[in-house]
Design a protein around this motif. Structure first.
Motif, PDB file in Angstrom:
ATOM      1  N   PRO A  37       2.669  -3.414  -4.518  1.00 40.44           N
ATOM      2  CA  PRO A  37       2.346  -3.905  -5.998  1.00 40.44           C
ATOM      3  C   PRO A  37       2.489  -2.808  -7.130  1.00 40.44           C
ATOM      4  O   PRO A  37       2.385  -2.865  -8.044  1.00 40.44           O
ATOM      5  N   PHE A  38       2.787  -1.418  -6.576  1.00 40.75           N
ATOM      6  CA  PHE A  38       2.977  -0.268  -7.234  1.00 40.75           C
ATOM      7  C   PHE A  38       4.233   0.151  -7.885  1.00 40.75           C
ATOM      8  O   PHE A  38       4.552   0.847  -8.956  1.00 40.75           O
ATOM      9  N   PHE A  39       5.333  -0.369  -7.407  1.00 38.36           N
ATOM     10  CA  PHE A  39       6.689  -0.448  -7.792  1.00 38.36           C
ATOM     11  C   PHE A  39       7.608  -1.389  -7.215  1.00 38.36           C
ATOM     12  O   PHE A  39       7.399  -1.934  -5.881  1.00 38.36           O
ATOM     13  N   PHE A  71       1.766  -1.233   2.809  1.00 38.30           N
ATOM     14  CA  PHE A  71       1.594  -0.176   1.841  1.00 38.30           C
ATOM     15  C   PHE A  71      -0.077   0.112   1.464  1.00 38.30           C
ATOM     16  O   PHE A  71      -0.666   1.078   1.537  1.00 38.30           O
ATOM     17  N   ILE A  72      -0.564  -0.982   1.239  1.00 39.16           N
ATOM     18  CA  ILE A  72      -2.000  -0.920   1.044  1.00 39.16           C
ATOM     19  C   ILE A  72      -2.980  -0.563   1.961  1.00 39.16           C
ATOM     20  O   ILE A  72      -3.813   0.251   1.685  1.00 39.16           O
ATOM     21  N   SER A 206      -4.071   4.435 -12.088  1.00 34.64           N
ATOM     22  CA  SER A 206      -4.493   4.928 -10.601  1.00 34.64           C
ATOM     23  C   SER A 206      -6.006   5.166 -10.638  1.00 34.64           C
ATOM     24  O   SER A 206      -6.648   4.613  -9.174  1.00 34.64           O
ATOM     25  N   GLY A 207      -6.849   5.469 -11.562  1.00 36.59           N
ATOM     26  CA  GLY A 207      -8.244   5.172 -11.632  1.00 36.59           C
ATOM     27  C   GLY A 207      -8.692   4.003 -11.440  1.00 36.59           C
ATOM     28  O   GLY A 207      -9.901   3.846 -10.740  1.00 36.59           O
ATOM     29  N   ARG A 208      -8.015   3.091 -12.153  1.00 38.84           N
ATOM     30  CA  ARG A 208      -8.557   1.585 -11.888  1.00 38.84           C
ATOM     31  C   ARG A 208      -8.273   1.186 -10.495  1.00 38.84           C
ATOM     32  O   ARG A 208      -9.056   0.258 -10.001  1.00 38.84           O
ATOM     33  N   PHE A 209      -7.131   1.575  -9.913  1.00 36.65           N
ATOM     34  CA  PHE A 209      -6.826   1.015  -8.490  1.00 36.65           C
ATOM     35  C   PHE A 209      -7.975   1.632  -7.614  1.00 36.65           C
ATOM     36  O   PHE A 209      -8.450   1.132  -6.541  1.00 36.65           O
ATOM     37  N   PRO A 219      -8.910  -5.164  -0.781  1.00 32.62           N
ATOM     38  CA  PRO A 219      -8.134  -5.545  -2.055  1.00 32.62           C
ATOM     39  C   PRO A 219      -6.663  -5.913  -1.462  1.00 32.62           C
ATOM     40  O   PRO A 219      -6.254  -5.272  -0.790  1.00 32.62           O
ATOM     41  N   ASP A 220      -6.188  -7.001  -2.215  1.00 29.11           N
ATOM     42  CA  ASP A 220      -5.008  -7.235  -1.766  1.00 29.11           C
ATOM     43  C   ASP A 220      -3.858  -7.033  -3.082  1.00 29.11           C
ATOM     44  O   ASP A 220      -4.134  -6.593  -3.954  1.00 29.11           O
ATOM     45  N   THR A 221      -2.634  -7.678  -2.777  1.00 30.14           N
ATOM     46  CA  THR A 221      -1.751  -7.521  -3.731  1.00 30.14           C
ATOM     47  C   THR A 221      -1.828  -8.102  -5.200  1.00 30.14           C
ATOM     48  O   THR A 221      -1.711  -7.417  -6.168  1.00 30.14           O
ATOM     49  N   ASN A 222      -2.613  -9.237  -4.927  1.00 28.58           N
ATOM     50  CA  ASN A 222      -3.078  -9.786  -6.419  1.00 28.58           C
ATOM     51  C   ASN A 222      -4.094  -9.150  -7.276  1.00 28.58           C
ATOM     52  O   ASN A 222      -3.983  -9.050  -8.310  1.00 28.58           O
ATOM     53  N   ASP A 223      -5.017  -8.423  -6.327  1.00 30.54           N
ATOM     54  CA  ASP A 223      -5.993  -7.581  -6.960  1.00 30.54           C
ATOM     55  C   ASP A 223      -5.451  -6.479  -7.755  1.00 30.54           C
ATOM     56  O   ASP A 223      -5.586  -6.162  -8.808  1.00 30.54           O
ATOM     57  N   PHE A 224      -4.258  -5.921  -7.129  1.00 31.49           N
ATOM     58  CA  PHE A 224      -3.689  -4.563  -7.870  1.00 31.49           C
ATOM     59  C   PHE A 224      -2.712  -4.939  -8.881  1.00 31.49           C
ATOM     60  O   PHE A 224      -2.767  -4.296  -9.853  1.00 31.49           O
TER      61      PHE A 224
END
Length: 325
Positions: A37-39, A71-72, A206-209, A219-224
Motif C-alpha cells: 500500500p506504500f509503494f 508487509f502490513i 506516516s503519522g496518519r498510518f 487495518p488492511d490495504t484498503n485502510d492504508f
C-alpha cells in the motif's frame, strides 16, 4: 546451470543498472517489482501497461507481485525497528529478499540481485546492515549486488561461474557520478531522479498510518490507501471521517468505500464526497454532519445532506440516517 536471475526492481536508476550489468554478461534477467500500500500502487492500476513501458524504455522483463498482507503484518512489529518515521527499511528489504528467494524455483532462476550500493543509504546499505539482510532473509550466497559486488564476498553464482565477478562493479558511497556514467554507457538517458518513494517515510502520511494502526486492530490495504487521500478526522467514538478535497479525491473515496461505510454527499449544493468508517452508533452523527457542512461551498439554508450506508442490513437498522436538512 541456469543463467537467469531475479532483480528486485524499484524502477530507480540503480535497479535498472544492476539489471543491465547482468544482461551484458548474457544472463537472463527477470525484474521483480513488489507492491504494497506504500509503494508501487500506480503500477497495479494497469499492470500490462507498466510491463510494456519498462520493456520499451529499458528492454527489461517485469513481473509485479503484491505482498501487501505480508508487509502490513511486518509493519506492526519490525524486528529491526523504524527509521525517522514509520519506515522499517531493514525489515522491508529482508521481506522482499526472502520473498524473492522463495520465488527462485518458480522462475527457474539461480540467484537474487539488487541495485544496492554499499554506503549509499545510512540505514539499509551499511556493510553490517547488508549482511543482516542476507542472514535474516535466508539468502546466504544467493544475494548478489552487481553494482558493489567487488566490496562484498563472492556469491554462489560467482563461485559457480554463472556470473563473471570480474565484470561486476565496485561502486560505493553516496555519490551518483559513477552510476550516471554507467547509464550513459548503456544508453539510458531518461531515468528517475533519486528520491524516497516510500510513503512510510513521509512525515505527514506516516503519522496518519500510525494513527490507523493504533486505533484499529487489523487495518488492511484498503485502510492504508484511504489514508492517502482527502482530509481526515479521527473521532472520539473510534470512527473515522474522510472528506474529499477535489473531484479526483471524491472519486477515489467512493472507489475505496466498502460494506458498512457511510457515503455522505450534499444533494442540493456542490460539495465534497465524504466517507464515514467504523461508526458504532449514531452518537457522532451531529459532529460528522458539522464537519461535512464546513466544506460545502455556498451551502444554502435548506442544505440537504444524504448519508448512504453501504449495507442492506445497515440501511434497515439506520434508515433514519437518510437525509439531513
Amino acid at each position: 546451470m541456469k543463467r537467469r536471475g531475479l532483480v528486485l526492481f524499484s524502477g530507480g536508476l540503480d535497479s535498472i543498472l544492476a539489471s543491465k550489468v547482468l544482461e551484458a554478461q548474457g544472463i537472463e534477467v527477470i525484474c521483480i517489482k513488489f507492491i504494497t500500500p506504500f509503494f508501487g500502487q500506480r503500477a497495479l492500476k494497469d499492470p500490462e501497461r507498466e510491463k510494456a513501458r519498462v520493456k520499451e524504455k529499458y528492454g527489461l522483463t517485469l513481473e509485479l507481485i503484491d505482498i501487501s498482507q505480508e508487509f502490513i503484518e511486518m509493519l506492526h512489529d519490525p524486528s529491526h525497528g523504524y527509521g525517522k518515521y514509520l519506515n522499517p527499511c531493514l525489515d522491508c528489504k529482508i521481506l522482499m529478499v526472502r520473498k524473492a528467494v522463495s520465488l527462485l524455483e518458480d522462475f527457474g532462476a539461480s540467484f537474487v540481485a539488487t541495485g544496492e550500493v554499499i554506503g549509499q543509504r545510512p540505514m539499509s546499505q551499511r556493510r553490517d546492515a547488508m549482511r543482516i539482510v542476507e542472514r535474516d532473509a535466508c539468502a546466504d550466497g544467493l544475494l548478489l549486488r552487481p553494482l558493489c559486488a567487488k566490496h562484498m564476498r563472492p556469491t554462489k553464482a560467482e563461485i559457480e561461474g554463472i556470473v563473471d565477478r570480474s565484470r561486476l562493479l565496485g561502486i560505493s558511497g553516496r555519490g551518483r557520478k559513477e552510476q550516471m556514467r554507467l547509464a550513459e554507457t548503456f544508453g539510458i538517458k531518461d531515468y528517475p531522479t533519486p528520491a524516497g518513494g516510500c510513503l512510510l517515510a513521509d512525515p505527514i502520511l506516516s503519522g496518519r498510518f500510525k494513527e490507523i494502526m493504533d486505533r484499529y486492530r487489523d487495518p488492511d490495504t484498503n485502510d492504508f490507501l484511504l489514508a492517502q487521500t482527502g482530509r481526515h478526522f479521527f473521532l472520539e467514538d473510534g470512527s473515522w471521517l474522510v472528506v474529499g478535497r477535489n473531484q479526483g479525491e471524491n472519486r477515489q473515496i467512493e472507489a475505496l468505500s466498502r460494506k458498512d461505510d457511510i457515503i455522505i454527499k450534499a444533494k442540493n449544493a456542490p460539495g465534497p464526497t465524504a466517507l464515514w468508517r467504523n461508526y458504532k452508533d449514531k452518537a457522532s452523527k451531529e459532529e460528522v454532519l458539522a464537519i461535512f457542512r464546513r466544506y460545502v461551498k455556498k451551502a444554502p439554508e435548506d442544505l440537504c445532506i444524504v448519508m448512504n450506508v453501504l449495507s442492506a442490513e445497515a440501511r434497515e437498522d439506520d434508515s433514519n440516517l437518510g437525509h439531513e436538512q
